[in-house]
Each structure stands twice: as C-alpha cells, then as structure tokens.
Scaffold this active site. Structure first.
Site, PDB file in Angstrom:
ATOM      1  CB  CYS A  42      56.513  30.168  71.046  1.00 30.52           C
ATOM      2  SG  CYS A  42      56.507  31.953  71.028  1.00 30.52           S
ATOM      3  CB  CYS A  47      58.806  33.509  68.932  1.00 35.76           C
ATOM      4  SG  CYS A  47      57.663  32.197  68.543  1.00 35.76           S
ATOM      5  CE  LYS A  50      62.677  35.182  65.826  1.00 33.37           C
ATOM      6  NZ  LYS A  50      62.004  34.331  64.876  1.00 33.37           N
ATOM      7  CE1 TYR A  98      53.324  31.679  77.603  1.00 33.16           C
ATOM      8  CE2 TYR A  98      52.439  29.650  76.701  1.00 33.16           C
ATOM      9  CZ  TYR A  98      52.822  30.956  76.532  1.00 33.16           C
ATOM     10  OH  TYR A  98      52.715  31.537  75.303  1.00 33.16           O
ATOM     11  CE1 TYR A 178      60.644  31.982  61.608  1.00 37.40           C
ATOM     12  CE2 TYR A 178      59.696  30.385  60.118  1.00 37.40           C
ATOM     13  CZ  TYR A 178      59.840  30.882  61.392  1.00 37.40           C
ATOM     14  OH  TYR A 178      59.183  30.295  62.444  1.00 37.40           O
ATOM     15  CD  GLU A 182      63.725  34.746  62.091  1.00 37.44           C
ATOM     16  OE1 GLU A 182      62.707  35.416  61.867  1.00 37.44           O
ATOM     17  OE2 GLU A 182      63.716  33.735  62.835  1.00 37.44           O
ATOM     18  N   GLY A 263      64.036  23.124  57.900  1.00 34.48           N
ATOM     19  CA  GLY A 263      62.587  22.947  58.021  1.00 34.48           C
ATOM     20  C   GLY A 263      62.232  22.156  59.266  1.00 34.48           C
ATOM     21  CG  ASP A 304      54.480  24.581  64.638  1.00 31.62           C
ATOM     22  OD1 ASP A 304      53.756  25.551  64.349  1.00 31.62           O
ATOM     23  OD2 ASP A 304      55.697  24.677  64.890  1.00 31.62           O
ATOM     24  CG  HIS A 437      57.504  63.826  57.163  1.00 30.36           C
ATOM     25  ND1 HIS A 437      58.156  63.152  56.154  1.00 30.36           N
ATOM     26  CD2 HIS A 437      58.246  64.940  57.437  1.00 30.36           C
ATOM     27  CE1 HIS A 437      59.242  63.841  55.809  1.00 30.36           C
ATOM     28  NE2 HIS A 437      59.313  64.923  56.575  1.00 30.36           N
ATOM     29  CD  GLU A 442      57.185  60.181  55.226  1.00 33.79           C
ATOM     30  OE1 GLU A 442      56.477  61.113  54.802  1.00 33.79           O
ATOM     31  OE2 GLU A 442      58.179  60.368  55.943  1.00 33.79           O
TER      32      GLU A 442
HETATM   33  C1  LIG Z   1      63.864  28.993  65.914  1.00 30.20           C
HETATM   34  C2  LIG Z   1      62.387  29.270  65.802  1.00 30.20           C
HETATM   35  C3  LIG Z   1      61.949  30.566  65.700  1.00 30.20           C
HETATM   36  C4  LIG Z   1      60.584  30.828  65.595  1.00 30.20           C
HETATM   37  N1  LIG Z   1      60.187  32.124  65.493  1.00 30.20           N
HETATM   38  C5  LIG Z   1      58.873  32.420  65.401  1.00 30.20           C
HETATM   39  C6  LIG Z   1      58.436  33.768  65.331  1.00 30.20           C
HETATM   40  O1  LIG Z   1      59.245  34.697  65.324  1.00 30.20           O
HETATM   41  N2  LIG Z   1      57.099  34.012  65.282  1.00 30.20           N
HETATM   42  C7  LIG Z   1      56.179  32.998  65.291  1.00 30.20           C
HETATM   43  O2  LIG Z   1      54.981  33.268  65.263  1.00 30.20           O
HETATM   44  N3  LIG Z   1      56.566  31.695  65.343  1.00 30.20           N
HETATM   45  C8  LIG Z   1      57.890  31.398  65.401  1.00 30.20           C
HETATM   46  N4  LIG Z   1      58.279  30.076  65.487  1.00 30.20           N
HETATM   47  C9  LIG Z   1      57.262  29.019  65.383  1.00 30.20           C
HETATM   48  C10 LIG Z   1      56.532  28.794  66.709  1.00 30.20           C
HETATM   49  O3  LIG Z   1      57.467  28.543  67.725  1.00 30.20           O
HETATM   50  C11 LIG Z   1      55.582  27.611  66.560  1.00 30.20           C
HETATM   51  O4  LIG Z   1      54.732  27.837  65.457  1.00 30.20           O
HETATM   52  C12 LIG Z   1      54.694  27.420  67.794  1.00 30.20           C
HETATM   53  O5  LIG Z   1      55.477  27.216  68.946  1.00 30.20           O
HETATM   54  C13 LIG Z   1      53.748  26.222  67.572  1.00 30.20           C
HETATM   55  O6  LIG Z   1      52.972  25.996  68.710  1.00 30.20           O
HETATM   56  P1  LIG Z   1      52.379  24.555  69.002  1.00 30.20           P
HETATM   57  O7  LIG Z   1      51.495  24.710  70.179  1.00 30.20           O
HETATM   58  O8  LIG Z   1      51.840  23.974  67.771  1.00 30.20           O
HETATM   59  O9  LIG Z   1      53.657  23.663  69.367  1.00 30.20           O
HETATM   60  P2  LIG Z   1      54.775  23.853  70.470  1.00 30.20           P
HETATM   61  O10 LIG Z   1      54.817  25.237  70.980  1.00 30.20           O
HETATM   62  O11 LIG Z   1      56.018  23.304  69.895  1.00 30.20           O
HETATM   63  O12 LIG Z   1      54.301  22.942  71.674  1.00 30.20           O
HETATM   64  C14 LIG Z   1      54.252  21.549  71.587  1.00 30.20           C
HETATM   65  C15 LIG Z   1      54.516  20.983  72.967  1.00 30.20           C
HETATM   66  O13 LIG Z   1      54.134  19.621  72.990  1.00 30.20           O
HETATM   67  C16 LIG Z   1      55.053  18.898  73.786  1.00 30.20           C
HETATM   68  N5  LIG Z   1      54.920  17.487  73.414  1.00 30.20           N
HETATM   69  C17 LIG Z   1      55.205  16.939  72.209  1.00 30.20           C
HETATM   70  N6  LIG Z   1      54.859  15.636  72.200  1.00 30.20           N
HETATM   71  C18 LIG Z   1      54.339  15.361  73.430  1.00 30.20           C
HETATM   72  C19 LIG Z   1      53.789  14.190  74.031  1.00 30.20           C
HETATM   73  N7  LIG Z   1      53.658  13.050  73.344  1.00 30.20           N
HETATM   74  N8  LIG Z   1      53.380  14.254  75.315  1.00 30.20           N
HETATM   75  C20 LIG Z   1      53.488  15.423  76.018  1.00 30.20           C
HETATM   76  N9  LIG Z   1      53.985  16.554  75.497  1.00 30.20           N
HETATM   77  C21 LIG Z   1      54.396  16.534  74.204  1.00 30.20           C
HETATM   78  C22 LIG Z   1      56.385  19.548  73.446  1.00 30.20           C
HETATM   79  O14 LIG Z   1      57.348  19.295  74.452  1.00 30.20           O
HETATM   80  C23 LIG Z   1      55.987  21.016  73.352  1.00 30.20           C
HETATM   81  O15 LIG Z   1      56.121  21.667  74.595  1.00 30.20           O
HETATM   82  C24 LIG Z   1      59.649  29.770  65.605  1.00 30.20           C
HETATM   83  C25 LIG Z   1      60.086  28.446  65.719  1.00 30.20           C
HETATM   84  C26 LIG Z   1      61.435  28.193  65.808  1.00 30.20           C
HETATM   85  C27 LIG Z   1      61.905  26.782  65.939  1.00 30.20           C
END
Ligand SMILES: Cc1cc2nc3c(=O)[nH]c(=O)nc-3n(C[C@H](O)[C@H](O)[C@H](O)COP(=O)(O)OP(=O)(O)OC[C@H]3O[C@@H](n4cnc5c(N)ncnc54)[C@H](O)[C@@H]3O)c2cc1C
Length: 461
Positions: A42, A47, A50, A98, A178, A182, A263, A304, A437, A442
């Site tokens: 994100c 997000c 983007k 973070y 999406y 975008e 995807g 995800d 308005h 509206e």
């Molecule tokens: C281009 C784009 C635009 C998006 N726009 C939006 C938006 O506008 N609004 C919205 O709500 N969502 C948006 N999303 C989706 C959103 O980014 C994801 O849904 C969200 O980040 C998922 O969070 P998560 O915690 O599941 O995974 P992530 O945020 O991807 O975090 C997973 C983390 O795990 C780490 N990792 C993976 N495997 C290992 C391992 N074995 N050991 C240690 N670390 C590991 C990765 O490095 C990563 O930092 C967008 C995504 C993309 C790609």
C-alpha cells in the site's frame, strides 16, 4: 510448552503491521519479519504512490479547464523525475512512521525473509529458528505476469511503473482491472500515448455496467486507445529499446514500455506452508475460517494472501480482528458486504453493494434510479465530462442494495454511502435527507423516477 514468542508475524504490510501493533499492545510478545521495506504494498508500491500520481495527473485537466473560469495559464511542463523523487520522499517518511509505530507498541522487527517450518516454527533467512504460539501469514500478493507470453521479461508491472527513469512516450497497458485503468488514465494525463489491451469486451469486470461504460467513455475522451478482446502473444525489444508487441489478433503495437496489470496472486510460493499442514488454493491463497485461522489452529492469515478482497482497509480490519481475538477483548465482526470499491480514474468510480445486474439476479423485484448529467464545473470549462449516479433498490423492501457513482470525488462520496448501506438505509431514507446544494452528491437524494425495473430477473419497465 514455552515458546520464544507469542505471536510471529510474517510480513510488515497493512495487515501484518496492524496485527503486530495490536497484539503487542495487548501484551503479547510479538516479532515481525519483513523481507523488504516496512509498510508493504500500500505505501510503497500501491495505494499511496498511485494516489500521489493521480493527483499529479489531474493538473492536466485543471490547466485545461482554467480558461473557462477566466484564467490564462502560461506554458506548462511536467517533470517526471521530480514527481518520482517527491513520491519517494513521502513513502520513505510513511515507511519510517510504520517502523516507529511497531517499536512504540513493543513489537520486535527483524528485517529478513521468514518461512514456515512447522505449525509453531518459523525460520529466518539468516538461519535461526523461532518458536511461536501463533503465526500470522500476512505476506500479501504480487503481480501475476502472463508467463505464457514470449518475451514477457521486456514488460514491467505496477511495481516498476512508479520508478521508471523517464515517462514513456508510448505506453501499452495490458489488463482491464482497476489497477490497469488507474495507470492508463494517469499516464495519459501525464503525457503518454496510452493503448490499453484486454481479453474482455469491456474494462472493470464486476462493476456496474453503466459505470464500466462511463469510465471507458471518459478514458476514450482523453485519448486512451482500447483494444478489447485481445492479449499480447509476443514482446520483442528492439535495439533502440522500443517494444514491438504482437497481439492475439495478429496486429502489432509499438510502445516504449509495456505495463502488465492483469491481476495479483498470493505471495505464498516457497513459504513452507504445506509442511505445516496449511492447504493452499489453486491460486496459492490460504484458506481460513471465519476467525481467519487455517486448518492448522496455530497458523492464521489476513489480507491479500487470502485472495478475497484485496484492499488495504480490509487487511487492516482483519489484522486488528485477529489480534483482538487472540490476545485482547475479542474481535468485532467484519462486514464484507458493504465494502466500498473505488477506481481512481478521472472522474472517479465509487461503488458499494450490488450492481444492477447482480441485484436483478438475486432479488425478486429491483428498482433502478439513475442520473447521467453534466457536472457543474464542466458548464464553464467546456469539458465534455459526464457524471453518473445510480441507486439499486430492493423493490419489495425499498432497501438500497447498491450505490454507484462516476464523478469527481466519488471516492469521498461513496465512503458515506457505505455507512448508509451498512445501517440498512432505504430509498425513503435517501429521499428524506435534504440535499446539499450545489453538489453532485445531491443527485443521490433527489432521484425520483424509476429508470429500470426488474421482476424475477427480467426487465419489467
Ligand atoms: C498499484 C496498486 C494500487 C492499489 N491501490 C489500492 C487502493 O487505492 N486502495 C486500497 O485499499 N488498496 C489498494 N491496493 C491494494 C493494497 O495495496 C493491498 O490490498 C494491501 O497492501 C494488502 O495488505 P497485506 O498486508 O495483505 O499485504 P502487503 O501490504 O503487500 O504486505 C505484505 C508484506 O509481506 C512481506 N513479505 C512477503 N513475504 C515475506 C516473507 N516470506 N518474509 C518476510 N516478509 C515477507 C512483503 O515484502 C510485504 O511488505 C493497491 C495495490 C496495488 C498493487
């Protein structure tokens, strides 16, 4: 049995960071492993960058519209490397925030890859094994890249698109979801010539048909060229760097960059989950129960990696719910049926609840109210832009089943419509609410005439 930690979180993205912070604040001894930068998709490549790029792209419309309001805008130019640098500064700040929040909560961060080696054991890439009472897999997803396309290595994904050395003069976007929409929309406004190809006959599968058409028309108006019903079969990189792309209909397109946005898939490859008895779906998603727990009771998953609703606030809600259930007061239920979805094109598309078609399929009687109008700003700017608002209503109970908005600031409007739907609002509740308005919103409280009616899944008006 004594464990090294109570909670081991794999992945410091949206879901993992929230779960780790909450668990640590409930007193659980918590460790988080992150193989990349803290913050996940994100804030680093999703997000946040983007939306910053979408903002950058919209100045093109502002400059063009200004003349209608009396402004004379001089020569304008756009500097891509300056935008990339500004974005980098902001996401670095967020990543650091973070990291600091994890530390303040008392969660220990290890900056390396972790894999699962048993129901209660993880291994760090540097060698040590750690035992944990609970393991959370929050590894997110990664772009899927059409490996069957010859020369696909010459293409990029959204991960690389933010940091290109230069703005591509010609960009071929592959995909109709999406993220593809975008990127197509924002790169076009920043100055690229954009061609967008997709297998489907229209973009944004799953969204309401009128909104899909409205977004497509808006993109066509700014010059995006669509090629529906085809995909690349071959990508060649010529000596001058230009990509020559052969499409499945036999035609070719030349572009400076090819962006594959078809995807995303769960990031579970090589994670060792099978060894711990955690079954994966064909797409690599972890299957969990309503408590976000896999078949192995000590292993949980959020975000995800579940491949259900891939959105940041969903990952965060799930992370919070899991940590509250395992170590705190218990989880609040998550409402998945009123999650709003937004496409940050220009204009924006916001949707919550059922589309017209899915409501007609599921409910005995459905009434559809719709307004398609010229937004006020377009009257003076002369822009051909349209806005569309739609309410999908249960014809028997008058409950609003879906709200769909294609308009500037639809992302902000749809958030509040989602509150109304979560509360079970009826069409009468919308009608009883006095309008603000002059606004586009509206329209939502002044829709009087039924535009279409369905009975038993068939048009009845
Ligand atoms: C281009 C784009 C635009 C998006 N726009 C939006 C938006 O506008 N609004 C919205 O709500 N969502 C948006 N999303 C989706 C959103 O980014 C994801 O849904 C969200 O980040 C998922 O969070 P998560 O915690 O599941 O995974 P992530 O945020 O991807 O975090 C997973 C983390 O795990 C780490 N990792 C993976 N495997 C290992 C391992 N074995 N050991 C240690 N670390 C590991 C990765 O490095 C990563 O930092 C967008 C995504 C993309 C790609």
């Amino acid at each position: 049995m004594a464990f090294d930690v109570d909670f081991f979180v794999i992945g410091a993205g949206s879901g993992g960071v929230r779960a780790a912070r909450v668990a640590a604040s409930h007193g659980a001894k918590t460790m988080v492993a992150e193989e990349g930068r803290v913050g996940g998709t994100c804030i680093l490549r999703g997000c946040v960058p983007k939306k910053l790029y979408v903002y950058a792209s919209r100045f093109a419309d502002d400059f063009a519209d200004a003349a209608g309001f009396g402004w004379t805008v001089g020569d304008v130019s756009f500097d891509w490397p300056r935008l990339v640098a500004a974005k980098e500064k902001e996401i670095t700040r967020l990543s650091e925030a973070y990291r600091a929040n994890l530390a303040v909560a008392g969660a220990e961060l290890v900056r390396e890859r972790a894999t699962v080696v048993g129901p209660n054991r993880v291994r760090l890439a540097s060698g040590p094994e750690i035992s944990a009472r609970h393991i959370l897999v929050a590894v997110g997803s990664a772009p899927s890249v059409l490996p069957e396309v010859e020369g696909v290595a010459h293409a990029i994904t959204s991960d690389e698109a933010f940091d290109l050395a230069e703005l591509p003069q010609r960009l071929l976007v592959v995909g109709g979801g999406y993220i593809a929409v975008e990127f197509g929309s924002l790169f076009r406004r920043l100055g690229s010539q954009v061609t967008q190809v997709m297998r489907a006959p229209n973009l944004l599968r799953g969204f309401d048909e009128d909104m899909r058409n409205g977004m497509r028309d808006a993109m066509v108006r700014v010059g995006v060229k669509f090629r529906f019903g085809c995909l690349p079969t071959r990508i060649e990189k010529k000596a001058d760097g230009v990509r020559r792309v052969t499409l499945s209909d036999g035609s070719t397109v030349e572009a400076d960059q090819v962006l594959i946005a078809t995807g995303r898939l769960p990031h579970t490859k090589g994670l060792g989950l099978e060894t711990a008895g955690v079954p994966l779906s064909a797409h690599g998603a972890i299957k969990v129960d309503d408590d976000l727990t896999s078949l192995t009771p000590s292993i949980h998953a959020v975000g995800d990696v579940l491949h259900r609703v891939n959105l940041t606030p969903v990952a965060i809600r799930e992370g919070q719910a899991l940590a509250d259930r395992l170590f705190g007061p218990g989880a609040k239920p998550i409402r998945y049926d009123t999650i709003a979805h937004v496409v940050f094109g220009t204009p924006e598309l916001g949707a919550v609840g059922l589309s017209e078609r899915s409501a007609a399929e599921r409910f005995a009687k459905v009434d559809v109210y719709m307004s398609d109008f010229r937004p006020m700003r377009a009257t003076l700017s002369g822009s051909p832009e349209r806005a569309i608002m739609k309410l999908v209503v249960d014809g028997e109970t008058q409950r609003v089943l879906g709200v769909h908005i294609l308009a500037d600031h639809a992302s902000e409007m749809i958030q509040l419509a989602a509150v109304a739907l979560t509360m079970g609002a009826t069409k009468d509740d919308f009608d009883a609410t006095v309008a603000v308005h002059p606004t586009a919103a509206e329209e939502l409280v002044t829709l009087h005439d039924v535009a279409r009616r369905y009975a038993g899944g068939k048009p009845a008006l």
